[in-house]
Design a protein around this motif. Structure first.
Motif, PDB file in Angstrom:
ATOM      1  N   LEU A 153       1.376  -0.607  -0.146  1.00  0.00           N
ATOM      2  CA  LEU A 153       0.621  -0.437  -0.119  1.00  0.00           C
ATOM      3  C   LEU A 153       0.800   1.059   0.255  1.00  0.00           C
ATOM      4  O   LEU A 153       1.821   1.318   0.651  1.00  0.00           O
ATOM      5  CB  LEU A 153      -0.835   0.397   1.183  1.00  0.00           C
ATOM      6  CG  LEU A 153      -1.228  -1.375   1.174  1.00  0.00           C
ATOM      7  CD1 LEU A 153      -2.625  -1.241   2.763  1.00  0.00           C
ATOM      8  CD2 LEU A 153      -2.823  -1.287  -0.412  1.00  0.00           C
ATOM      9  N   TYR A 154       0.600   2.078  -0.082  1.00  0.00           N
ATOM     10  CA  TYR A 154       1.274   3.720  -0.503  1.00  0.00           C
ATOM     11  C   TYR A 154       0.350   5.118   0.538  1.00  0.00           C
ATOM     12  O   TYR A 154      -0.820   4.598  -0.307  1.00  0.00           O
ATOM     13  CB  TYR A 154       1.937   3.764  -2.139  1.00  0.00           C
ATOM     14  CG  TYR A 154       2.552   2.619  -2.434  1.00  0.00           C
ATOM     15  CD1 TYR A 154       3.623   2.521  -2.589  1.00  0.00           C
ATOM     16  CD2 TYR A 154       1.619   2.200  -3.216  1.00  0.00           C
ATOM     17  CE1 TYR A 154       4.505   1.555  -3.205  1.00  0.00           C
ATOM     18  CE2 TYR A 154       2.036   0.910  -4.167  1.00  0.00           C
ATOM     19  CZ  TYR A 154       3.811   0.864  -3.903  1.00  0.00           C
ATOM     20  OH  TYR A 154       4.361  -0.430  -4.798  1.00  0.00           O
ATOM     21  N   ILE A 155       1.199   5.381   0.605  1.00  0.00           N
ATOM     22  CA  ILE A 155       0.703   6.739   1.579  1.00  0.00           C
ATOM     23  C   ILE A 155       1.306   8.070   0.445  1.00  0.00           C
ATOM     24  O   ILE A 155       2.144   7.778   0.494  1.00  0.00           O
ATOM     25  CB  ILE A 155       0.990   6.962   3.167  1.00  0.00           C
ATOM     26  CG1 ILE A 155       0.432   5.182   3.435  1.00  0.00           C
ATOM     27  CG2 ILE A 155       0.041   8.330   3.398  1.00  0.00           C
ATOM     28  CD1 ILE A 155       0.999   6.162   5.171  1.00  0.00           C
ATOM     29  N   VAL A 156       0.357   8.697  -0.273  1.00  0.00           N
ATOM     30  CA  VAL A 156       1.210   9.910  -0.528  1.00  0.00           C
ATOM     31  C   VAL A 156       1.119  11.230   0.230  1.00  0.00           C
ATOM     32  O   VAL A 156       0.683  11.404   1.278  1.00  0.00           O
ATOM     33  CB  VAL A 156       0.044  10.431  -1.586  1.00  0.00           C
ATOM     34  CG1 VAL A 156       0.315  11.296  -2.711  1.00  0.00           C
ATOM     35  CG2 VAL A 156      -0.411   9.614  -2.253  1.00  0.00           C
ATOM     36  N   HIS A 157       2.637  11.283   0.161  1.00  0.00           N
ATOM     37  CA  HIS A 157       3.104  12.452   0.657  1.00  0.00           C
ATOM     38  C   HIS A 157       3.423  13.898   0.532  1.00  0.00           C
ATOM     39  O   HIS A 157       3.394  14.148   1.123  1.00  0.00           O
ATOM     40  CB  HIS A 157       4.639  11.994   1.381  1.00  0.00           C
ATOM     41  CG  HIS A 157       5.855  12.438   2.361  1.00  0.00           C
ATOM     42  ND1 HIS A 157       4.536  13.205   3.534  1.00  0.00           N
ATOM     43  CD2 HIS A 157       6.326  13.567   2.209  1.00  0.00           C
ATOM     44  CE1 HIS A 157       5.779  13.658   4.246  1.00  0.00           C
ATOM     45  NE2 HIS A 157       6.920  14.593   3.356  1.00  0.00           N
ATOM     46  N   ALA A 158       3.729  13.068  -0.958  1.00  0.00           N
ATOM     47  CA  ALA A 158       3.824  14.708  -1.680  1.00  0.00           C
ATOM     48  C   ALA A 158       2.623  14.337  -2.890  1.00  0.00           C
ATOM     49  O   ALA A 158       3.231  13.389  -3.736  1.00  0.00           O
ATOM     50  CB  ALA A 158       5.055  15.934  -1.736  1.00  0.00           C
ATOM     51  N   GLY A 159       2.233  15.538  -3.850  1.00  0.00           N
ATOM     52  CA  GLY A 159       2.560  15.311  -5.247  1.00  0.00           C
ATOM     53  C   GLY A 159       1.182  15.345  -5.658  1.00  0.00           C
ATOM     54  O   GLY A 159      -0.132  15.081  -4.113  1.00  0.00           O
ATOM     55  N   GLU A 218       5.972   3.554   0.210  1.00  0.00           N
ATOM     56  CA  GLU A 218       5.386   2.665   0.453  1.00  0.00           C
ATOM     57  C   GLU A 218       5.407   1.261   1.600  1.00  0.00           C
ATOM     58  O   GLU A 218       6.429   1.716   2.453  1.00  0.00           O
ATOM     59  CB  GLU A 218       6.560   1.698  -0.630  1.00  0.00           C
ATOM     60  CG  GLU A 218       5.628   0.179  -0.807  1.00  0.00           C
ATOM     61  CD  GLU A 218       7.452  -0.453  -1.796  1.00  0.00           C
ATOM     62  OE1 GLU A 218       7.658   0.536  -2.690  1.00  0.00           O
ATOM     63  OE2 GLU A 218       7.748  -1.240  -1.401  1.00  0.00           O
ATOM     64  N   LEU A 219       4.018   0.883   1.747  1.00  0.00           N
ATOM     65  CA  LEU A 219       3.955  -0.212   2.982  1.00  0.00           C
ATOM     66  C   LEU A 219       3.916  -1.536   2.533  1.00  0.00           C
ATOM     67  O   LEU A 219       2.832  -1.560   1.849  1.00  0.00           O
ATOM     68  CB  LEU A 219       2.711   0.086   3.940  1.00  0.00           C
ATOM     69  CG  LEU A 219       2.859   1.714   4.351  1.00  0.00           C
ATOM     70  CD1 LEU A 219       1.348   1.980   4.651  1.00  0.00           C
ATOM     71  CD2 LEU A 219       4.275   2.562   5.190  1.00  0.00           C
ATOM     72  N   ALA A 220       4.829  -2.568   3.214  1.00  0.00           N
ATOM     73  CA  ALA A 220       4.798  -3.115   2.026  1.00  0.00           C
ATOM     74  C   ALA A 220       3.365  -4.294   3.176  1.00  0.00           C
ATOM     75  O   ALA A 220       2.912  -4.372   3.836  1.00  0.00           O
ATOM     76  CB  ALA A 220       5.941  -4.383   3.208  1.00  0.00           C
ATOM     77  N   TYR A 221       3.431  -5.898   2.059  1.00  0.00           N
ATOM     78  CA  TYR A 221       1.877  -5.713   1.960  1.00  0.00           C
ATOM     79  C   TYR A 221       2.326  -7.829   2.208  1.00  0.00           C
ATOM     80  O   TYR A 221       2.785  -7.467   0.966  1.00  0.00           O
ATOM     81  CB  TYR A 221       1.185  -5.596   1.816  1.00  0.00           C
ATOM     82  CG  TYR A 221      -0.441  -6.343   1.851  1.00  0.00           C
ATOM     83  CD1 TYR A 221      -1.698  -5.739   2.476  1.00  0.00           C
ATOM     84  CD2 TYR A 221      -1.147  -7.278   1.470  1.00  0.00           C
ATOM     85  CE1 TYR A 221      -2.371  -5.514   2.726  1.00  0.00           C
ATOM     86  CE2 TYR A 221      -2.420  -7.650   1.577  1.00  0.00           C
ATOM     87  CZ  TYR A 221      -3.641  -7.054   2.564  1.00  0.00           C
ATOM     88  OH  TYR A 221      -4.336  -7.134   2.589  1.00  0.00           O
ATOM     89  N   PRO A 222       1.478  -8.196   3.155  1.00  0.00           N
ATOM     90  CA  PRO A 222       0.464  -7.661   4.007  1.00  0.00           C
ATOM     91  C   PRO A 222       0.881  -7.230   5.380  1.00  0.00           C
ATOM     92  O   PRO A 222       0.206  -8.164   6.367  1.00  0.00           O
ATOM     93  CB  PRO A 222      -0.470  -9.246   4.177  1.00  0.00           C
ATOM     94  CG  PRO A 222       0.819 -10.264   4.020  1.00  0.00           C
ATOM     95  CD  PRO A 222       2.189  -9.281   2.911  1.00  0.00           C
ATOM     96  N   ALA A 223       1.954  -7.446   5.574  1.00  0.00           N
ATOM     97  CA  ALA A 223       2.839  -6.904   6.747  1.00  0.00           C
ATOM     98  C   ALA A 223       2.226  -5.861   7.454  1.00  0.00           C
ATOM     99  O   ALA A 223       1.834  -5.246   9.027  1.00  0.00           O
ATOM    100  CB  ALA A 223       4.399  -6.856   7.076  1.00  0.00           C
TER     101      ALA A 223
END
Length: 219
Positions: A34-40, A89-94
């Motif tokens: 999964l991804y968190i948008v930090h900028a842009g 970026e957040l590793a999945y399924p962690a």
């Protein structure tokens, strides 16, 4: 915004920078993060087997990407950067395991899913019931609200997406989007300078987005 330092104790965290036009992921790729948008600003889209593309959204800072693919082993949409972007970026399924230890992460995931559902319902209603100029007005108001929520100016901003992208998202031709923006500007509701938008009167823009429906309810 979630505490990334605290999150990294539970989930492998990677910061990624994207240049304009670079894909974060493509539909059909293996779903692994999964991804968190930090900028842009980014653009999400679906592509049919015969090559037709449908823009489905324009994620910006604080939004969570990839939730649409939870429960599948493949990403279901294309995500591309519209300008210089940074994502976490957040590793999945962690990340799912970490939800048990971090209430803030669980809340973020739940909020992202709920927001996506509400947004889908809102745009289904908007695209199914409003005319072209009303759709464009509603789109500008939505961007305005999202900018305000992030602490940015709600009445003066740049359109990071092209007229073609907006048209695809709203189910219109790009000439129709250009004409609608010109008509709103001619009535003094907005000012347009290439991709720069200034909302002159939010109340009038809201009335334009509401259109004749408000008048019918009041009658």
């Amino acid at each position: 915004m979630i505490d990334i330092a605290a999150l990294s104790a539970y989930v492998p965290v990677t910061r990624r920078r994207l240049r304009a036009g670079q894909y974060l992921y493509r539909a059909g790729q293996r779903f692994n993060a999964l991804y968190i948008v930090h900028a842009g600003f980014l653009r999400t889209s679906l592509c049919s087997d015969d090559g037709r593309q449908q823009v489905t959204g324009f994620p910006m800072r604080g939004e969570l990407l990839g939730v649409e693919s939870i429960g599948s082993d493949r990403y279901s949409v294309d995500v591309v950067a519209l300008d210089t972007c940074e994502v976490i970026e957040l590793a999945y399924p962690a990340v799912m395991t970490a939800c048990a230890a971090m209430n803030a992460l669980q809340a973020l995931l739940t909020q992202a899913l709920a927001t996506e559902l509400r947004r889908d319902h809102y745009w289904m209603l908007t695209l199914g019931t409003l005319g072209a100029e009303q759709r464009v007005a509603a789109f500008l108001l939505d961007l305005s609200r999202r900018h305000r929520a992030l602490g940015f100016c709600a009445s003066h901003f740049l359109l990071r997406m092209s007229r073609v992208d907006i048209a695809s998202f709203l189910g219109l031709k790009h000439e129709t989007v250009t004409r609608a923006l010109s008509q709103l500007a001619a009535r003094g509701i907005i000012a347009v300078e290439r991709r720069e938008i200034r909302i002159v009167c939010t109340e009038k823009l809201q009335r334009q987005a509401d259109g004749p429906q408000v008048e019918r309810r009041a009658a």
